[in-house]
Design a protein around this motif. Structure first.
Motif, PDB file in Angstrom:
ATOM      1  N   ARG A 138      10.674 -21.878  39.641  1.00  0.00           N
ATOM      2  CA  ARG A 138      10.967 -20.647  38.911  1.00  0.00           C
ATOM      3  C   ARG A 138      12.401 -20.166  39.150  1.00  0.00           C
ATOM      4  O   ARG A 138      12.775 -19.087  38.707  1.00  0.00           O
ATOM      5  N   SER A 139      13.169 -20.907  39.894  1.00  0.00           N
ATOM      6  CA  SER A 139      14.547 -20.501  40.141  1.00  0.00           C
ATOM      7  C   SER A 139      15.414 -20.899  38.943  1.00  0.00           C
ATOM      8  O   SER A 139      14.903 -21.337  37.920  1.00  0.00           O
ATOM      9  N   LYS A 140      16.714 -20.780  39.116  1.00  0.00           N
ATOM     10  CA  LYS A 140      17.605 -21.121  38.001  1.00  0.00           C
ATOM     11  C   LYS A 140      17.943 -22.603  37.974  1.00  0.00           C
ATOM     12  O   LYS A 140      18.685 -23.071  37.104  1.00  0.00           O
ATOM     13  N   GLN A 141      17.402 -23.351  38.949  1.00  0.00           N
ATOM     14  CA  GLN A 141      17.778 -24.750  39.135  1.00  0.00           C
ATOM     15  C   GLN A 141      17.664 -25.586  37.850  1.00  0.00           C
ATOM     16  O   GLN A 141      18.554 -26.342  37.515  1.00  0.00           O
ATOM     17  N   TYR A 142      16.553 -25.437  37.143  1.00  0.00           N
ATOM     18  CA  TYR A 142      16.302 -26.315  35.997  1.00  0.00           C
ATOM     19  C   TYR A 142      16.540 -25.630  34.651  1.00  0.00           C
ATOM     20  O   TYR A 142      16.192 -26.173  33.624  1.00  0.00           O
ATOM     21  N   LEU A 143      17.099 -24.442  34.709  1.00  0.00           N
ATOM     22  CA  LEU A 143      17.258 -23.666  33.488  1.00  0.00           C
ATOM     23  C   LEU A 143      18.047 -24.432  32.421  1.00  0.00           C
ATOM     24  O   LEU A 143      17.745 -24.348  31.232  1.00  0.00           O
ATOM     25  N   GLU A 144      19.015 -25.215  32.873  1.00  0.00           N
ATOM     26  CA  GLU A 144      19.835 -25.961  31.938  1.00  0.00           C
ATOM     27  C   GLU A 144      19.043 -27.084  31.264  1.00  0.00           C
ATOM     28  O   GLU A 144      19.303 -27.434  30.121  1.00  0.00           O
ATOM     29  N   GLN A 145      18.126 -27.659  32.017  1.00  0.00           N
ATOM     30  CA  GLN A 145      17.346 -28.787  31.512  1.00  0.00           C
ATOM     31  C   GLN A 145      16.206 -28.334  30.604  1.00  0.00           C
ATOM     32  O   GLN A 145      15.732 -29.101  29.771  1.00  0.00           O
ATOM     33  N   ALA A 146      15.773 -27.101  30.801  1.00  0.00           N
ATOM     34  CA  ALA A 146      14.547 -26.632  30.140  1.00  0.00           C
ATOM     35  C   ALA A 146      14.539 -26.798  28.620  1.00  0.00           C
ATOM     36  O   ALA A 146      13.532 -27.233  28.070  1.00  0.00           O
ATOM     37  N   PRO A 147      15.654 -26.516  27.908  1.00  0.00           N
ATOM     38  CA  PRO A 147      15.601 -26.618  26.442  1.00  0.00           C
ATOM     39  C   PRO A 147      15.216 -28.007  25.927  1.00  0.00           C
ATOM     40  O   PRO A 147      14.681 -28.122  24.828  1.00  0.00           O
ATOM     41  N   LYS A 148      15.460 -29.054  26.706  1.00  0.00           N
ATOM     42  CA  LYS A 148      15.047 -30.396  26.289  1.00  0.00           C
ATOM     43  C   LYS A 148      13.551 -30.456  26.027  1.00  0.00           C
ATOM     44  O   LYS A 148      13.092 -31.210  25.181  1.00  0.00           O
ATOM     45  N   TYR A 149      12.834 -29.667  26.800  1.00  0.00           N
ATOM     46  CA  TYR A 149      11.379 -29.705  26.698  1.00  0.00           C
ATOM     47  C   TYR A 149      10.850 -28.791  25.597  1.00  0.00           C
ATOM     48  O   TYR A 149       9.661 -28.611  25.454  1.00  0.00           O
ATOM     49  N   LEU A 150      11.771 -28.194  24.845  1.00  0.00           N
ATOM     50  CA  LEU A 150      11.337 -27.294  23.771  1.00  0.00           C
ATOM     51  C   LEU A 150      11.516 -27.904  22.390  1.00  0.00           C
ATOM     52  O   LEU A 150      11.055 -27.353  21.394  1.00  0.00           O
ATOM     53  N   ALA A 151      12.172 -29.079  22.320  1.00  0.00           N
ATOM     54  CA  ALA A 151      12.421 -29.685  21.011  1.00  0.00           C
ATOM     55  C   ALA A 151      11.113 -30.071  20.340  1.00  0.00           C
ATOM     56  O   ALA A 151      10.880 -29.749  19.171  1.00  0.00           O
ATOM     57  N   LEU A 152      10.264 -30.755  21.071  1.00  0.00           N
ATOM     58  CA  LEU A 152       8.994 -31.188  20.486  1.00  0.00           C
ATOM     59  C   LEU A 152       8.098 -30.003  20.120  1.00  0.00           C
ATOM     60  O   LEU A 152       7.584 -29.948  19.006  1.00  0.00           O
ATOM     61  N   PRO A 153       7.929 -29.017  21.015  1.00  0.00           N
ATOM     62  CA  PRO A 153       7.129 -27.845  20.633  1.00  0.00           C
ATOM     63  C   PRO A 153       7.646 -27.128  19.384  1.00  0.00           C
ATOM     64  O   PRO A 153       6.849 -26.685  18.556  1.00  0.00           O
ATOM     65  N   CYS A 154       8.962 -27.046  19.226  1.00  0.00           N
ATOM     66  CA  CYS A 154       9.516 -26.424  18.023  1.00  0.00           C
ATOM     67  C   CYS A 154       9.062 -27.191  16.786  1.00  0.00           C
ATOM     68  O   CYS A 154       8.702 -26.605  15.768  1.00  0.00           O
ATOM     69  N   GLY A 155       9.105 -28.520  16.912  1.00  0.00           N
ATOM     70  CA  GLY A 155       8.679 -29.356  15.799  1.00  0.00           C
ATOM     71  C   GLY A 155       7.214 -29.169  15.468  1.00  0.00           C
ATOM     72  O   GLY A 155       6.838 -29.143  14.291  1.00  0.00           O
ATOM     73  N   VAL A 156       6.397 -29.017  16.495  1.00  0.00           N
ATOM     74  CA  VAL A 156       4.957 -28.831  16.258  1.00  0.00           C
ATOM     75  C   VAL A 156       4.718 -27.567  15.440  1.00  0.00           C
ATOM     76  O   VAL A 156       3.970 -27.575  14.456  1.00  0.00           O
ATOM     77  N   VAL A 157       5.400 -26.495  15.818  1.00  0.00           N
ATOM     78  CA  VAL A 157       5.240 -25.223  15.097  1.00  0.00           C
ATOM     79  C   VAL A 157       5.715 -25.368  13.660  1.00  0.00           C
ATOM     80  O   VAL A 157       5.037 -24.973  12.708  1.00  0.00           O
ATOM     81  N   ARG A 158       6.878 -26.004  13.490  1.00  0.00           N
ATOM     82  CA  ARG A 158       7.448 -26.155  12.155  1.00  0.00           C
ATOM     83  C   ARG A 158       6.542 -27.028  11.290  1.00  0.00           C
ATOM     84  O   ARG A 158       6.293 -26.726  10.122  1.00  0.00           O
ATOM     85  N   GLY A 159       6.027 -28.124  11.883  1.00  0.00           N
ATOM     86  CA  GLY A 159       5.163 -29.031  11.131  1.00  0.00           C
ATOM     87  C   GLY A 159       3.869 -28.369  10.706  1.00  0.00           C
ATOM     88  O   GLY A 159       3.445 -28.485   9.547  1.00  0.00           O
TER      89      GLY A 159
END
Lengths: 138, 161
Positions: free
Chosen positions: B110-131
């Motif tokens: 929950r720290s800021k450590q992975y904050l930069e990496q996190a958006p990579k894991y949102l590409a597929l979910p965005c697609g699911v919603v759009r689809g």
């Protein structure tokens, strides 16, 4: 039982058509596509009655001297049309509803095939087998 | 939150998909944008097919808001085993979906450590919603934002013809 079954896509392109052997295919194709106008009318929000159940099954669309035409539209705007003989009085509303349900299930299974791209005509032995089972009444 | 074994498989698969796509960026031919759009496309076709199946038993939708609510409830429960925590709209075709504990982020620090990496894991979910929305009849653009893990928000901008 049924004389013709049609699956029509989002953009009103035919995806699948089954016609009982020995029937006038062209005429039945014409009838099922004429039914699209009535489906459109039934589902349009403008002239929806407040008592509308919002069911996917749309009931009897219209009846001619020869045929009765029933409609169904999925939430993804896929239209299913079943045509039966007007003289066939053994088929009740509930049975038609069940037929649509099974047809819809067969369609959703066909869409889950990774080699099928949505919007293409349905060419699937499995889907054809389900339609075959549906029209033979078991 | 306890996870069932079958849910974990999806998590692992998604992790590998993301890793595989972004690993390919190391050579010059592929950029990170390519990886993102590929993942988004994967999500899109998943969502598109999923919508057909999930909406089988539901009644016809009244309007766009009804549809968005449906996505928040049913699609989210099917994919992420929880519902969207908050849905906001300006009633002009703009919706914001808040998820306070997004499934792919719950196992991250929950720290800021992975904050930069996190958006990579949102590409597929965005697609699911759009689809899912596209198949149900709403053309839209979906973007996601993450400020503090494990919460994130999805913005849906409906495209009017």
């Amino acid at each position: 039982m049924a004389v013709s079954i049609a699956v029509i896509g989002k953009d009103n392109a035919p995806l699948y058509m089954w016609v009982a052997p020995g029937r006038d295919e062209l005429n039945l194709q014409f009838l099922s596509h004429t039914a699209l106008d009535i489906i459109q009318e039934k589902v349009s929000p403008a002239n929806r009655a407040p008592t509308d159940s919002r069911e996917l099954y749309l009931g009897l669309l219209y009846a001619s001297e020869e045929y009765k035409i029933f409609g169904y539209m999925t939430n993804t705007k896929i239209k299913l049309v079943i045509i039966t003989d007007a003289s066939n009085t053994t088929l009740r509303d509930n049975e038609i509803r069940m037929m649509f349900r099974r047809l819809h299930n067969a369609y959703t299974s066909a869409v889950c095939n990774p080699f099928y791209s949505p919007g293409d005509p349905l060419i699937s032995k499995k889907f054809e087998a389900s339609v075959g089972a549906l029209v033979s009444g078991n | 939150m306890t996870k069932l074994a079958e849910d974990v498989i999806f998590d692992f698969l998604h992790m590998e998909a993301v890793k595989y796509m972004y690993d390919q960026c190391s050579n010059e031919k592929h950029s990170e944008d390519d990886a993102t759009s590929k993942l988004e496309h994967m999500g899109y076709s998943t969502g598109y097919r999923l919508a057909d199946r999930l909406s089988r038993e539901s009644l016809r939708f009244n309007d766009e808001l009804d549809l968005l609510k449906y996505v928040c409830k049913v699609v989210w429960s099917a994919v992420y085993r929880k519902e969207v925590d908050n849905l906001r709209t300006n009633h002009q075709g703009f919706y914001v979906l808040h998820d306070n504990a997004f499934r792919f982020f719950t196992s991250m620090s929950r720290s800021k450590q992975y904050l930069e990496q996190a958006p990579k894991y949102l590409a597929l979910p965005c697609g699911v919603v759009r689809g899912a929305l596209a198949n149900l009849g709403v053309q839209c653009v979906v973007t996601a934002e993450v400020t503090t893990l494990p919460a994130c928000k999805f913005q849906v901008q409906v495209q009017r013809a």
